[in-house]
Every structure is written in structure tokens, then in C-alpha cells.
Enzyme design. Structure first.
Site, PDB file in Angstrom:
ATOM      1  NE  ARG A 113      44.275  31.705  37.901  1.00  0.00           N
ATOM      2  CZ  ARG A 113      45.091  32.171  36.953  1.00  0.00           C
ATOM      3  NH1 ARG A 113      44.584  32.769  35.874  1.00  0.00           N
ATOM      4  NH2 ARG A 113      46.385  32.039  37.057  1.00  0.00           N
TER       5      ARG A 113
ATOM      6  CG  ASN B 211      47.964  38.316  39.190  1.00  0.00           C
ATOM      7  OD1 ASN B 211      47.608  37.206  39.577  1.00  0.00           O
ATOM      8  ND2 ASN B 211      48.033  39.359  39.996  1.00  0.00           N
TER       9      ASN B 211
ATOM     10  N   GLY C  91      45.191  41.854  50.395  1.00  0.00           N
ATOM     11  CA  GLY C  91      43.846  41.787  50.944  1.00  0.00           C
ATOM     12  C   GLY C  91      42.840  42.152  49.879  1.00  0.00           C
TER      13      GLY C  91
ATOM     14  CG  ASP D  33      30.307  19.447  39.679  1.00  0.00           C
ATOM     15  OD1 ASP D  33      31.535  19.640  39.833  1.00  0.00           O
ATOM     16  OD2 ASP D  33      29.831  18.982  38.623  1.00  0.00           O
TER      17      ASP D  33
ATOM     18  CB  SER E  46      45.663  45.965  44.858  1.00  0.00           C
ATOM     19  OG  SER E  46      45.670  44.623  45.320  1.00  0.00           O
TER      20      SER E  46
ATOM     21  CG  ASP F 251      35.290  19.549  37.395  1.00  0.00           C
ATOM     22  OD1 ASP F 251      34.764  19.865  36.317  1.00  0.00           O
ATOM     23  OD2 ASP F 251      34.780  19.785  38.495  1.00  0.00           O
TER      24      ASP F 251
END
Length: 316
Positions: free
Chosen positions: A57, A89, A67, A246, A71, A239
Site C-alpha cells: 500500500r 496517509n 511518482g 491469491d 516522497s 478477503d
């Protein structure tokens, strides 16, 4: 089984910056780089099973703003608020893993490996450590010197619909296929109730609960996110095999059990629905497309004239 995707073009010119990335960038200057980072990720995962999801993440949040320039790793200063302290964040974690890798690499080959490359390699290793595919990470990124907390408002949100997601990814040079494949990263991780409880109660004037949610699953989530005394740590895994990389995420989305609106919306749009259904049926294909999409994501906004930080938290 671990699937491996070998990048056929070893050297890739990144159009957004003119920088050249190369699989063998550190072959002479720091040949141990991948082994060192792999060991750090492995050891951290033994200590904390959530590390792979956190690093993956973090990599996405880094690349999707300025990009892939690390940073997101910069600390705020008394007179400047950096990305990691932006609202979107605040829930990022696992920075210590990158710090640890940087410390070891500075001892082995000082001033050589950028924090941006460390994060890119660690993201790959996090997927592999969880049973997912491997790919050759292109290297040679430089670290950026700019990090602005307010920029985090441009990150895709849990509330984004498919059109918004497609537009956001397109602005980064990423396709619809990349969007659906990279959404599969949600096969790892956990979400607190605050990120999805708006789907459970008073969803709209017509529906108390988000109608795209499976009713039985919605009832289970309501129980876990009970009001008014909700446990601040309450939530749901993204999940049912959240520590294993998976294709279970896609199966859940097909069944109306996507945790976030941004997940479930993929089933409601003809541009993405068939890809979700395909990945739900063919895990091997998902692995291949995820690896390819991660290579493309890693090319976004690569800095050509940056630096190699001595400490990932501060500019030199």
C-alpha cells in the site's frame, strides 16, 4: 506455486521523465541489494504478518502522487507537513522496514541505493512473501525532494466509482486492465470500520444499506461495526485469505462482498466487470497481469535529477 514474470526489455525509457531504469542497475555498485531487502522483508513479516500489505500500500501511495520517488517516506518538519501526514496517509504503516533496509544498504554500499528503489523492491518481495507472483524490478530511480501533505487529496479513495478510478489511473498512464489488476492488491490487508461503515447504514434516501453488498455479508459487517460503541480496532479483512496473495479478492467482489465501494463498483461497469470475473476464474492470469501492472506502476513519474538519500526520512 510462485509465478515469475521476466521482463523482456531489461532497459526501459520512462517517457514521463526521460530516466532510464535497468534491471541490472546495481549489478556492479551494489550486487547484494536484492538479497538484503528480501531478508529485511522476510524478517519483518515474521514479526508482523501485516507487513506485506503495508509495504504494498505504501508503494502505491508513493507512486500515485509525485511518482515513484519515495516522497511518502519523508518526515514532516516544524514548518512543513509531508505526505505521510496527509489525511489519506495517516493509516500507512511499516516505515521501519524501509528504514532498516536503508541502514543495512548504507553499511554495505553507502550512497548508492535510492529509497525509491528500496520501496519498489520491498513491494515485490512483499507479494512474493505472501505467495504471489515475482517479477524483475527495474531500478535506477532517484529520490525526490518534495513531499506535500495536501497532495494526498488526489489519491483514489474508498468511495471512488469506476469512472473516477479509470480517470485517475489514466492520468498516470495506467490502463483499465492495470486498474483491475492492481485492485487485486486488496487480497492482502485489513480495514477498520470507518472506511466502509457508511455502506451499512443510511446509505442513501432509497437504501439503508448499499444494495451492491450481499445482504448476509452486510449483516455480518453490521455486527462487527456495531454502534454506538464501536471498537476503534473493529473492522474486516479485505478477503477471507487476507495474508495470502491469491485471487480470492475477485471472487468476493463477484459475490457482492467487496469491502470498499471502490472494489464493488468494478462489478457495476462493463469496462471492468468482465476483467474481475476473468481474474476470479483464472488466478494464474491475474498473477501475470498483476506483475505486469506493478512494473508499469513502478515507471510512473520516475525522478531523473533527484538524489540518493542517506536517510529515507530526510532530504540530504
Amino acid at each position: 506455486m510462485i509465478y515469475s514474470l521476466n521482463v523482456l526489455l531489461v532497459v526501459v525509457r520512462v517517457s514521463l521523465s526521460g530516466a532510464i531504469l535497468d534491471v541490472n542497475y546495481y549489478k556492479k555498485s551494489c550486487p547484494e541489494v536484492e538479497d538484503i531487502i528480501s531478508t529485511i522483508v522476510r524478517n519483518a513479516t515474521v514479526y508482523d504478518r501485516q507487513v506485506p500489505a503495508r509495504i504494498l500500500r505504501m508503494f502505491f501511495h508513493d507512486c500515485f502522487l509525485r511518482g515513484c520517488d519515495a516522497s511518502v517516506l519523508l518526515d514532516s518538519t516544524p514548518d512543513h507537513k509531508a505526505e505521510k501526514d496527509g489525511l489519506a496517509n495517516l493509516s500507512l504503516a511499516g516505515y521501519y522496514v524501509i528504514d532498516d533496509a536503508k541502514t543495512h544498504l548504507e553499511q554495505t554500499c553507502p550512497g548508492t541505493v535510492s529509497c525509491a528503489d528500496i520501496l519498489a523492491i520491498a513491494a515485490r518481495d512483499s507479494v512474493v512473501r505472501s505467495g504471489g507472483p515475482s517479477w524483475k524490478v527495474l531500478k535506477g530511480r532517484k529520490d525526490g525532494r518534495i513531499s506535500i501533505a495536501e497532495d494526498t487529496k488526489y489519491l483514489p479513495t474508498f468511495y471512488s466509482n469506476t469512472s473516477q478510478l479509470i480517470q485517475s489511473f489514466s492520468e498516470k498512464g495506467l490502463s483499465v486492465k492495470d486498474l483491475v489488476a492492481l485492485s487485486g492488491a486488496h487480497t492482502l490487508g485489513f480495514s477498520h470500520c470507518e472506511s466502509f461503515e457508511h455502506r451499512l447504514r443510511n446509505f442513501s434516501s432509497a437504501h439503508d444499506t448499499d444494495p451492491t453488498l450481499d445482504p448476509q455479508f452486510a449483516a455480518e459487517l453490521k455486527g462487527k461495526c456495531a454502534k454506538p460503541n464501536t471498537d476503534p480496532n473493529a473492522g474486516e479483512y479485505l478477503d477471507s485469505s487476507s495474508r495470502v496473495f491469491d485471487n480470492n479478492y475477485y471472487k468476493r467482489v463477484v459475490g457482492g462482498k467487496g469491502i470498499f465501494e471502490s472494489d464493488q463498483t468494478l462489478m457495476g461497469d462493463y469496462r471492468t466487470r468482465w476483467r474481475v470475473e476473468t481474474f476470479a476464474k483464472f488466478e494464474g492470469l491475474f498473477f501475470i497481469e498483476f506483475a505486469r501492472a506493478m512494473v508499469r506502476l513502478g515507471n510512473v513519474g520516475v525522478v531523473e535529477n533527484g538524489e540518493v538519500r542517506a536517510n529515507c526520512r530526510f532530504v540530504n
